[in-house]
Scaffold this motif. Structure first.
Motif, mmCIF file in Angstrom:
data_model
loop_
_atom_site.group_PDB
_atom_site.id
_atom_site.type_symbol
_atom_site.label_atom_id
_atom_site.label_comp_id
_atom_site.label_asym_id
_atom_site.label_seq_id
_atom_site.Cartn_x
_atom_site.Cartn_y
_atom_site.Cartn_z
ATOM 1 N N THR A 188 -3.152 1.739 15.170
ATOM 2 C CA THR A 188 -2.986 0.587 14.293
ATOM 3 C C THR A 188 -3.197 1.053 12.847
ATOM 4 O OG1 THR A 188 -4.040 -0.673 16.034
ATOM 5 C CG2 THR A 188 -3.715 -1.787 13.907
ATOM 6 N N VAL A 189 -2.237 0.694 11.991
ATOM 7 C CA VAL A 189 -2.326 1.108 10.599
ATOM 8 C C VAL A 189 -2.150 -0.099 9.693
ATOM 9 C CG1 VAL A 189 -1.303 2.535 8.766
ATOM 10 C CG2 VAL A 189 -1.344 3.386 11.122
ATOM 11 N N VAL A 190 -2.973 -0.180 8.649
ATOM 12 C CA VAL A 190 -2.714 -1.138 7.576
ATOM 13 C C VAL A 190 -2.462 -0.304 6.325
ATOM 14 C CG1 VAL A 190 -3.562 -3.067 6.196
ATOM 15 C CG2 VAL A 190 -4.210 -2.867 8.613
ATOM 16 N N PHE A 191 -1.260 -0.473 5.789
ATOM 17 C CA PHE A 191 -0.796 0.399 4.730
ATOM 18 C C PHE A 191 -0.490 -0.444 3.491
ATOM 19 C CE2 PHE A 191 2.133 3.000 2.363
ATOM 20 C CZ PHE A 191 1.883 4.316 2.713
ATOM 21 N N VAL A 192 -1.226 -0.205 2.422
ATOM 22 C CA VAL A 192 -1.016 -0.962 1.183
ATOM 23 C C VAL A 192 -0.020 -0.227 0.302
ATOM 24 C CG1 VAL A 192 -2.117 -1.571 -1.003
ATOM 25 C CG2 VAL A 192 -3.246 -2.130 1.148
ATOM 26 N N THR A 193 0.968 -0.960 -0.205
ATOM 27 C CA THR A 193 1.947 -0.327 -1.088
ATOM 28 C C THR A 193 2.606 -1.356 -1.994
ATOM 29 O OG1 THR A 193 3.919 1.066 -1.170
ATOM 30 C CG2 THR A 193 3.801 -0.538 0.613
ATOM 31 N N HIS A 194 3.189 -0.895 -3.090
ATOM 32 C CA HIS A 194 4.009 -1.811 -3.897
ATOM 33 C C HIS A 194 5.470 -1.346 -3.877
ATOM 34 C CE1 HIS A 194 2.498 1.207 -6.888
ATOM 35 N NE2 HIS A 194 3.794 1.318 -7.038
ATOM 36 N N ASP A 195 5.753 -0.391 -2.970
ATOM 37 C CA ASP A 195 7.073 0.220 -2.890
ATOM 38 C C ASP A 195 7.806 -0.336 -1.664
ATOM 39 O OD1 ASP A 195 9.195 1.897 -2.359
ATOM 40 O OD2 ASP A 195 8.124 3.743 -2.869
ATOM 41 N N ILE A 196 8.860 -1.123 -1.913
ATOM 42 C CA ILE A 196 9.576 -1.787 -0.811
ATOM 43 C C ILE A 196 10.148 -0.761 0.173
ATOM 44 C CG2 ILE A 196 11.503 -3.319 -0.222
ATOM 45 C CD1 ILE A 196 11.223 -4.633 -2.904
ATOM 46 N N ASP A 197 10.772 0.290 -0.352
ATOM 47 C CA ASP A 197 11.365 1.328 0.502
ATOM 48 C C ASP A 197 10.323 1.910 1.449
ATOM 49 O OD1 ASP A 197 13.487 0.836 -1.101
ATOM 50 O OD2 ASP A 197 13.902 2.924 -1.619
ATOM 51 N N GLU A 198 9.162 2.214 0.869
ATOM 52 C CA GLU A 198 8.094 2.818 1.655
ATOM 53 C C GLU A 198 7.662 1.889 2.780
ATOM 54 O OE1 GLU A 198 4.625 5.635 0.258
ATOM 55 O OE2 GLU A 198 4.107 3.568 -0.248
ATOM 56 N N ALA A 199 7.524 0.595 2.433
ATOM 57 C CA ALA A 199 7.083 -0.386 3.422
ATOM 58 C C ALA A 199 8.079 -0.477 4.582
ATOM 59 C CB ALA A 199 6.906 -1.751 2.757
ATOM 60 N N ILE A 200 9.383 -0.536 4.251
ATOM 61 C CA ILE A 200 10.397 -0.659 5.308
ATOM 62 C C ILE A 200 10.453 0.610 6.158
ATOM 63 C CG2 ILE A 200 12.840 -1.055 5.822
ATOM 64 C CD1 ILE A 200 13.031 -2.441 3.072
ATOM 65 N N LEU A 201 10.388 1.743 5.482
ATOM 66 C CA LEU A 201 10.502 3.021 6.193
ATOM 67 C C LEU A 201 9.380 3.198 7.217
ATOM 68 C CD1 LEU A 201 11.821 5.844 6.483
ATOM 69 C CD2 LEU A 201 10.283 6.639 4.688
ATOM 70 N N LEU A 202 8.174 2.769 6.840
ATOM 71 C CA LEU A 202 7.023 3.086 7.674
ATOM 72 C C LEU A 202 6.625 1.972 8.649
ATOM 73 C CD1 LEU A 202 4.737 4.701 4.923
ATOM 74 C CD2 LEU A 202 6.087 5.923 6.644
ATOM 75 N N ALA A 203 6.763 0.713 8.225
ATOM 76 C CA ALA A 203 6.049 -0.354 8.928
ATOM 77 C C ALA A 203 6.841 -1.025 10.041
ATOM 78 C CB ALA A 203 5.588 -1.399 7.922
ATOM 79 N N ASP A 204 6.083 -1.646 10.983
ATOM 80 C CA ASP A 204 6.670 -2.526 11.984
ATOM 81 C C ASP A 204 6.784 -3.930 11.420
ATOM 82 O OD1 ASP A 204 6.689 -0.576 14.032
ATOM 83 O OD2 ASP A 204 4.534 -0.880 14.312
ATOM 84 N N VAL A 205 5.806 -4.256 10.594
ATOM 85 C CA VAL A 205 5.779 -5.605 10.035
ATOM 86 C C VAL A 205 5.262 -5.532 8.596
ATOM 87 C CG1 VAL A 205 3.530 -5.991 11.103
ATOM 88 C CG2 VAL A 205 4.868 -7.948 10.340
ATOM 89 N N ILE A 206 5.911 -6.322 7.723
ATOM 90 C CA ILE A 206 5.522 -6.304 6.322
ATOM 91 C C ILE A 206 4.961 -7.669 5.941
ATOM 92 C CG2 ILE A 206 6.350 -6.060 3.933
ATOM 93 C CD1 ILE A 206 8.575 -4.258 5.005
ATOM 94 N N TYR A 207 3.761 -7.646 5.360
ATOM 95 C CA TYR A 207 3.213 -8.873 4.803
ATOM 96 C C TYR A 207 3.415 -8.828 3.300
ATOM 97 C CZ TYR A 207 1.065 -9.681 9.301
ATOM 98 O OH TYR A 207 0.872 -9.910 10.636
#
Lengths: 254, 270
Positions: A188-207
């Motif tokens: 389980t990972v919670v990943f903080v970012t302000h980069d949309i590309d990064e969020a889509i590339l890495l995550a299963d779900v984006i809040y």
């Protein structure tokens, strides 16, 4: 569906003072076991605050915050944190930084040494064990930052814009590394970012979060198939996701 | 490459030696032509001769009570500085770490230290003699007290300024209490600690000379004052230079230890 790893209900965080600041207001959030969740938002939206609450570095003003059924009261090795600036101990070499966790937890050396070598290899630093952090590039430092938490085998990985301070090229390399590592571990990972590309590339779900006060604006499941790699960044699914998220974020601003 | 470097180094040393050599020459020449206040200030060569007798002369001569006593007196002073200074480190570093780390300790202890600190160690002399009498302990008390303040103040500062994320990282990995202080706060504060150690060492040498002038009957400070009373300015000057030399050498020693312990720090500044 898997049981939930993180349950956040009605969490509010106010920094007291002459002008009290409401960093987070009434946050509800549930993250499933083994899920890679990204907290995406502009600066000042409280995404790092939320991560600090999960880590146990700060305490909630109101509400409840449970990780694997337990209320978070203090930081601990089960909720591992990767910091933006790596936060390595500059007086310890790479190896000593990586074994810091097991060592302070009183684990005998033969129990963690093999795991530590494997982890160093996993992040590609097996030849840099004796180097001091000051001798490493930003990307390599962050590899150490990742290795030192993986070696503790945490149940939850909290990452606070870990690649935010890196140059674009290195950031891509590190994203690929994280994808590979995560595919192997499914933590389980919670990943903080302000980069949309990064969020889509890495995550299963984006809040997606909005600022002042910090709130969860929307939850967007990422419908891009895994395994992913850097080619994903130019794929059709990816662009559709990106368009949608950008639209949601714009809507949110009005 | 290395010859160029050593060439540069010898050039620098020659440059540094210019002023002292010029000064000594002028002094010597003025002495020889009786341009110095007659009988009050000896020439450098006279100082060297006196130093030689003081250091290497036969002991127990009634004519020259200083003959052959240099080594013993140097040793007395060195021992006192060593003992007092170590005591100051043993007290000052842990206390400083504690004050810098714990808000409670800071509020409890720090004000008292700040109130006591403005009292110069010289002002403590009568009190110290009254308390300990004319002996070792008085001297060591003054040295410890004098060295303690800069050590504790700088250590406190260092412990207070530790990067918040380093502490968070350590906590997250399971460090707490003593292991956090020992493995994170102390090493992170070490550069500041060494600043305090170097200032403290300078004060320790000041304190030992003052203490020996008044509160003990041996050591370089004692000889300094004693020689002044019997008009042996050559011994006084030889003594002053000896003190300076010891201060210099001991400071280099601390700097050497610092450079060994703080390799990471030195590399950071390049």
């Amino acid at each position: 569906m898997a049981s939930s790893a993180i349950e956040i209900t009605g969490v509010t965080k106010v920094y007291p003072g002459d002008n009290p600041v409401t960093a987070l207001e009434n946050i509800d959030l549930e993250i499933a076991d083994g899920e890679f969740a990204a907290l995406l938002g502009p600066s000042g939206c409280g995404k790092s605050t939320l991560l600090n609450l999960l880590a146990g570095f700060e305490t909630v003003t109101a509400g409840n915050l449970h990780v694997y059924g337990e209320a978070v009261t203090a930081p601990g090795p089960q909720r591992a944190v990767v910091f933006q600036e790596a936060a390595l101990f500059p007086w310890l070499n790479v190896w000593e930084n990586v074994v810091f966790g097991p060592k302070v937890q009183g684990m005998p050396a033969q129990q963690y040494e093999q795991k530590a070598s494997e982890t160093l290899k996993l992040v590609g630093l097996e030849n840099f064990a004796k180097h001091l952090p000051v001798q490493l590039s930003g990307g390599m430092r962050q590899r150490v930052g990742i290795a030192r938490v993986l070696v503790m085998e945490p149940t939850l990985l909290l990452m606070d814009e870990p690649f935010g301070a890196l140059d674009a090229q290195t950031r891509l390399t590190m994203q690929q590394l994280l994808l590979d590592v995560w595919e192997g571990l499914k933590k389980t990972v919670v990943f903080v970012t302000h980069d949309i590309d990064e969020a889509i590339l890495l995550a299963d779900v984006i809040y997606v979060m909005s600022a002042r006060p910090g709130r969860i604006a929307t939850r967007i499941p990422v419908e891009v198939p895994r395994p992913r790699n850097l080619d994903t960044l130019t794929d059709v699914h990816f662009n559709e996701m990106k368009k949608r998220i950008m639209h949601e974020m714009r809507v949110d601003q009005h | 490459m290395s010859t160029a470097l050593s060439g540069q180094r010898s050039k620098r040393m020659a440059l540094a030696a210019c002023l002292p050599v010029l000064f000594l020459l002028t002094w010597e020449v003025m002495g020889r032509y009786d341009l110095l206040i007659a009988g009050l200030i000896p020439t450098p060569s006279a100082v060297l001769r006196a130093w030689w007798v003081w250091a290497a002369g036969a002991g127990g001569l009634a004519l020259n009570p200083y003959s052959g006593t240099w080594g013993a007196n140097l040793w007395f002073s060195l021992q006192r500085v060593g003992e007092g200074y170590l005591l100051a480190i043993v007290l000052g570093v842990p206390l400083g770490i504690f004050i810098g780390w714990s808000r409670l300790a800071a509020r409890l202890v720090d004000p008292s230290i700040q109130w006591l600190r403005p009292i110069p160690i010289t002002a403590w002399l009568p009190f110290s003699i009254a308390l300990f009498g004319i002996n070792e302990f008085g001297a060591i008390f003054l040295i410890t007290l004098g060295a303690f303040y800069p050590i504790v103040v700088n250590t406190t500062q260092g412990a207070r300024d530790v990067d918040k994320n380093l502490v968070r990282a350590a906590r997250m990995m399971g460090a707490g209490g003593g292991s956090l202080l020992r493995r994170v706060i102390l090493p992170a504060a070490l550069p500041s600690v060494f600043t305090g150690l170097r200032i403290g060492l300078g004060i320790a040498w000041t304190a030992v000379i003052v203490a020996e002038m008044v509160a003990v009957k041996s050591g370089l400070g004692y000889v300094l004052w004693d020689a002044y009373y019997v008009g042996r300015m050559d011994v006084v000057i030889a003594d002053m230079v000896s003190i300076g030399l010891m201060g210099y050498v001991s400071d280099r020693l601390v700097v050497f230890i610092e450079s060994r312990l703080l390799t990471w720090r030195r590399m950071q500044s390049y």
